[in-house]
Motif scaffolding. Structure first.
Motif, PDB file in Angstrom:
ATOM      1  N   ALA A 105      -0.297   2.640  -5.434  1.00  7.16           N
ATOM      2  CA  ALA A 105      -0.407   2.161  -6.811  1.00  7.16           C
ATOM      3  C   ALA A 105       0.009   0.690  -6.845  1.00  7.16           C
ATOM      4  N   PHE A 106      -0.376  -0.008  -7.917  1.00  9.32           N
ATOM      5  CA  PHE A 106      -0.150  -1.454  -7.942  1.00  9.32           C
ATOM      6  C   PHE A 106       1.327  -1.814  -7.927  1.00  9.32           C
ATOM      7  N   LYS A 107       2.183  -0.860  -8.302  1.00  9.30           N
ATOM      8  CA  LYS A 107       3.607  -1.169  -8.362  1.00  9.30           C
ATOM      9  C   LYS A 107       4.190  -1.510  -6.994  1.00  9.30           C
ATOM     10  N   ASP A 108       3.468  -1.185  -5.929  1.00  8.32           N
ATOM     11  CA  ASP A 108       3.922  -1.592  -4.593  1.00  8.32           C
ATOM     12  C   ASP A 108       4.062  -3.111  -4.493  1.00  8.32           C
ATOM     13  N   GLY A 137       5.958   7.573 -13.478  1.00 10.73           N
ATOM     14  CA  GLY A 137       5.132   8.153 -12.418  1.00 10.73           C
ATOM     15  C   GLY A 137       5.078   7.268 -11.195  1.00 10.73           C
ATOM     16  N   ASP A 138       4.447   6.110 -11.329  1.00 15.30           N
ATOM     17  CA  ASP A 138       4.182   5.306 -10.141  1.00 15.30           C
ATOM     18  C   ASP A 138       5.318   4.384  -9.707  1.00 15.30           C
ATOM     19  N   THR A 139       6.153   3.962 -10.641  1.00 20.01           N
ATOM     20  CA  THR A 139       7.283   3.108 -10.253  1.00 20.01           C
ATOM     21  C   THR A 139       8.154   3.825  -9.222  1.00 20.01           C
ATOM     22  N   PRO A 247      -5.047  -2.329 -17.481  1.00 17.09           N
ATOM     23  CA  PRO A 247      -4.623  -1.063 -18.092  1.00 17.09           C
ATOM     24  C   PRO A 247      -3.109  -1.065 -18.242  1.00 17.09           C
ATOM     25  N   SER A 248      -2.612  -0.956 -19.472  1.00 18.24           N
ATOM     26  CA  SER A 248      -1.224  -1.329 -19.726  1.00 18.24           C
ATOM     27  C   SER A 248      -0.375  -0.229 -20.341  1.00 18.24           C
ATOM     28  N   GLY A 249       0.911  -0.234 -19.963  1.00 16.51           N
ATOM     29  CA  GLY A 249       1.895   0.700 -20.493  1.00 16.51           C
ATOM     30  C   GLY A 249       3.136  -0.065 -20.913  1.00 16.51           C
ATOM     31  N   ASN A 250       3.899  -0.513 -19.913  1.00 15.33           N
ATOM     32  CA  ASN A 250       5.077  -1.322 -20.191  1.00 15.33           C
ATOM     33  C   ASN A 250       4.749  -2.821 -20.247  1.00 15.33           C
ATOM     34  N   PHE A 251       3.540  -3.171 -19.940  1.00 14.85           N
ATOM     35  CA  PHE A 251       3.022  -4.537 -20.036  1.00 14.85           C
ATOM     36  C   PHE A 251       3.625  -5.540 -19.056  1.00 14.85           C
ATOM     37  N   GLY A 252       4.108  -5.026 -17.904  1.00 16.14           N
ATOM     38  CA  GLY A 252       4.550  -5.923 -16.847  1.00 16.14           C
ATOM     39  C   GLY A 252       3.349  -6.559 -16.156  1.00 16.14           C
ATOM     40  N   ASN A 253       2.341  -5.743 -15.908  1.00 17.69           N
ATOM     41  CA  ASN A 253       1.145  -6.208 -15.210  1.00 17.69           C
ATOM     42  C   ASN A 253       0.452  -7.323 -15.998  1.00 17.69           C
ATOM     43  N   LEU A 254       0.226  -7.079 -17.274  1.00 11.77           N
ATOM     44  CA  LEU A 254      -0.440  -8.096 -18.095  1.00 11.77           C
ATOM     45  C   LEU A 254       0.434  -9.350 -18.251  1.00 11.77           C
ATOM     46  N   ASN A 300      -1.051   8.979 -17.719  1.00  8.90           N
ATOM     47  CA  ASN A 300       0.365   9.137 -18.099  1.00  8.90           C
ATOM     48  C   ASN A 300       1.275   7.984 -17.686  1.00  8.90           C
ATOM     49  N   ALA A 301       0.841   7.174 -16.722  1.00  2.80           N
ATOM     50  CA  ALA A 301       1.678   6.025 -16.344  1.00  2.80           C
ATOM     51  C   ALA A 301       1.665   4.963 -17.438  1.00  2.80           C
ATOM     52  N   MET A 302       0.811   5.166 -18.450  1.00  2.00           N
ATOM     53  CA  MET A 302       0.734   4.208 -19.553  1.00  2.00           C
ATOM     54  C   MET A 302       1.208   4.837 -20.864  1.00  2.00           C
ATOM     55  N   SER A 381      -7.712  -1.819 -10.948  1.00  2.00           N
ATOM     56  CA  SER A 381      -7.514  -0.423 -10.577  1.00  2.00           C
ATOM     57  C   SER A 381      -6.081  -0.262 -10.116  1.00  2.00           C
ATOM     58  N   THR A 382      -5.272   0.389 -10.948  1.00  2.00           N
ATOM     59  CA  THR A 382      -3.835   0.403 -10.718  1.00  2.00           C
ATOM     60  C   THR A 382      -3.364   1.539  -9.811  1.00  2.00           C
ATOM     61  N   ALA A 383      -4.211   2.549  -9.581  1.00  2.00           N
ATOM     62  CA  ALA A 383      -3.793   3.629  -8.673  1.00  2.00           C
ATOM     63  C   ALA A 383      -5.007   4.230  -7.968  1.00  2.00           C
ATOM     64  N   HIS A 384      -4.754   4.779  -6.783  1.00  2.37           N
ATOM     65  CA  HIS A 384      -5.801   5.509  -6.062  1.00  2.37           C
ATOM     66  C   HIS A 384      -6.089   6.812  -6.814  1.00  2.37           C
TER      67      HIS A 384
HETATM   68  C1  LIG Z   1       2.655   1.518 -14.251  1.00  2.00           C
HETATM   69  C2  LIG Z   1       1.200   1.787 -14.310  1.00  2.00           C
HETATM   70  C3  LIG Z   1       0.410   1.197 -15.298  1.00  2.00           C
HETATM   71  C4  LIG Z   1       0.993   0.342 -16.398  1.00  2.00           C
HETATM   72  O1  LIG Z   1       1.480  -0.884 -15.929  1.00  2.00           O
HETATM   73  P1  LIG Z   1       2.469  -1.756 -16.826  1.00  2.00           P
HETATM   74  O2  LIG Z   1       2.829  -2.929 -16.007  1.00  2.00           O
HETATM   75  O3  LIG Z   1       3.648  -0.883 -17.133  1.00  2.00           O
HETATM   76  O4  LIG Z   1       1.717  -2.116 -18.063  1.00  2.00           O
HETATM   77  C5  LIG Z   1      -0.956   1.420 -15.260  1.00  2.00           C
HETATM   78  N1  LIG Z   1      -1.521   2.206 -14.309  1.00  2.00           N
HETATM   79  C6  LIG Z   1      -0.784   2.789 -13.364  1.00  2.00           C
HETATM   80  C7  LIG Z   1      -1.465   3.660 -12.369  1.00  2.00           C
HETATM   81  C8  LIG Z   1       0.593   2.599 -13.313  1.00  2.00           C
HETATM   82  O5  LIG Z   1       1.306   3.175 -12.363  1.00  2.00           O
END
Ligand SMILES: *Cc1c(COP(=O)(O)O)cnc(C)c1O
Length: 434
Positions: A105-108, A137-139, A247-254, A300-302, A381-384
């Motif tokens: 996942a992108f959090k790597d 989930g992914d963090t 694709p955003s949840g906590n908005f760190g990526n954006l 669910n990661a968002m 694409s944030t996760a496989h």
């Molecule tokens: C964490 C996560 C997101 C959301 O990223 P944020 O930086 O929190 O907005 C989106 N997709 C996947 C698969 C994630 O693990």
């Protein structure tokens, strides 16, 4: 670089302080005091540079006063044995694959950099630290992998029971050694609240060197800007403006994308794509930020009702709604639309995406429909997809390939400690067990 708190601008910290404290004492977020610009020469021949060379240049630009260049180069070499390729999906649209790291996942990208940076500082100070991290989930997987067996570091991961996929859960509950997993009978927001409270508890902070690995840590934010530059490097030859859908949840990526833009990366527009946890797209519509309790979705990661990086996102635009809107468009989608998009992408191109990636695709598609402009679209694409195998297979009505390293995980037994979402139990557990 000096970092200041978003709540009290004269409350400042060095890089080392900001990384280990994670949150300023006034509960704001750390931001760089100024945004340095990448050089023209760098952008002019960026297409000839590797991912690691780009990462070194960005790090040097931001943190060159804090870490010598040789150490930056070594740190980047230690952190990244994976890249961020773009793959063409339609004549005009590309997917930026951010799932080639150890937890897929992108959090790597953030976790590996932060682990390398912390161990760089710890080696010099001989300190021991305890990392607390809440995960939707992914963090958890990325942090567990990033910090596994790193000397001087213990990691405790809090995750919401029953709300992460089986593979995600296995990624954070099967390593052991210096990695503990707490299974919380609550939501991700509960997990995040417990971690925030721990950092504000003087008894805990005086006993342990607590550090956070959430996307609020500046050491997670900075490296997430690397792949925006890398995508630009790969697509520059097309000669068209770039639109990124995140694709955003906590908005760190954006926020990291916007950091890249503010540092001089040419970007036409960003798309904040969310599921029905839509507090940011609604802020973009009416200027009012109204956090809500998080709602469960298939992406669910968002599922984040009160995104912690919202403050950073707006601060990069001097907290001016009109400026934010001039660069960021918001869209949100429900689960039915997300599933339909997963089927549509697969039907048209044979490419399999996870639900989060499908939300980004939908954001880009909506933006294209509303804006008849000539641009290259990039959705992240944030996760496989195999990380969400049950959902993906059920949605597509076919079985998909699972990479070997995920397959292996499923046969290992999980080890976690169950806990109610109240701070007293959490504190007691930390005080007794560690
Ligand atoms: C964490 C996560 C997101 C959301 O990223 P944020 O930086 O929190 O907005 C989106 N997709 C996947 C698969 C994630 O693990």
């Amino acid at each position: 670089m000096i970092f200041y708190s978003t709540r009290t601008s004269d409350l400042t910290a060095s890089l080392e302080e900001a990384v280990f404290r994670s949150l300023p004492p006034d509960n704001g977020l750390y931001m760089p005091e100024y945004i340095p610009q990448v050089s023209k020469e760098f952008l002019n021949d960026i297409e000839n540079r590797s991912f690691k060379e780009i990462a070194v240049e960005i790090t040097k630009t931001l943190l060159g006063d804090d870490i010598p260049l040789e150490d930056i180069t070594e740190l980047i070499n230690n952190a990244y044995d994976f890249e961020a390729p773009v793959v063409q999906i339609t004549p005009e649209d590309y997917v930026l694959e951010l799932f080639h790291g150890p937890s897929m996942a992108f959090k790597d990208f953030g976790a590996r950099f932060m682990a390398a940076l912390m161990s760089y500082f710890l080696l010099r100070s001989q300190k021991q630290i305890h990392i607390l991290v809440a995960t939707s989930g992914d963090t958890g997987g990325a942090v567990a992998q990033g910090f596994y067996k790193v000397p001087g570091i213990t990691v405790t991961i809090l995750y919401p029971e029953g709300k992460v996929s089986e593979i995600q859960e296995k990624q954070l509950t099967t390593l052991g050694y210096n990695v503990n997993a707490l299974e919380i009978d609550g939501t991700f927001d509960d997990c995040q609240r417990l971690v925030k409270e721990a950092f504000l508890d003087s008894e805990l902070t005086s006993r342990f060197n607590l550090a956070s690995a959430n996307s609020i840590n500046i050491a997670r934010l900075i490296p997430q800007s690397f792949y925006f530059f890398s995508a630009y490097a790969q697509l520059k030859k097309l000669g068209k403006p770039l639109v990124f859908s995140v694709p955003s949840g906590n908005f760190g990526n954006l926020s990291a994308g916007i950091l890249a833009y503010r540092m001089g990366l040419p970007v036409e527009r960003f798309i904040a794509a969310t599921n029905i946890n839509n507090s940011v797209p609604r802020y973009l519509e009416n200027g009012i930020f109204k956090p809500e309790p998080s709602v469960e979705t298939i992406s669910n990661a968002m599922d984040v009702g009160n995104p912690s990086n919202f403050v950073r996102l707006t601060r990069f635009f001097d907290d001016d709604w009109n400026l934010v809107k001039s660069k960021v468009s918001g869209y949100y989608f429900n689960d039915e639309q997300t599933r339909k998009a997963m089927r549509e992408i697969f039907g048209n191109t044979n490419y399999v995406v996870c639900p989060h990636t499908a939300v980004a695709y939908l954001g880009l598609k909506s933006y294209r429909q509303e804006n008849n402009k000539n641009f290259t679209g990039v959705f992240l694409s944030t996760a496989h997809p195999a990380k969400f195998i049950d959902l993906v297979e059920e949605t597509l009505g076919k079985s998909i390939e699972v990479p070997e390293r995920l397959q292996k995980l499923l046969s290992i037994e999980k080890k976690s400690t169950k806990m109610k979402p109240d701070f007293t139990s959490f504190k007691k557990l930390l005080m007794n067990n560690l």
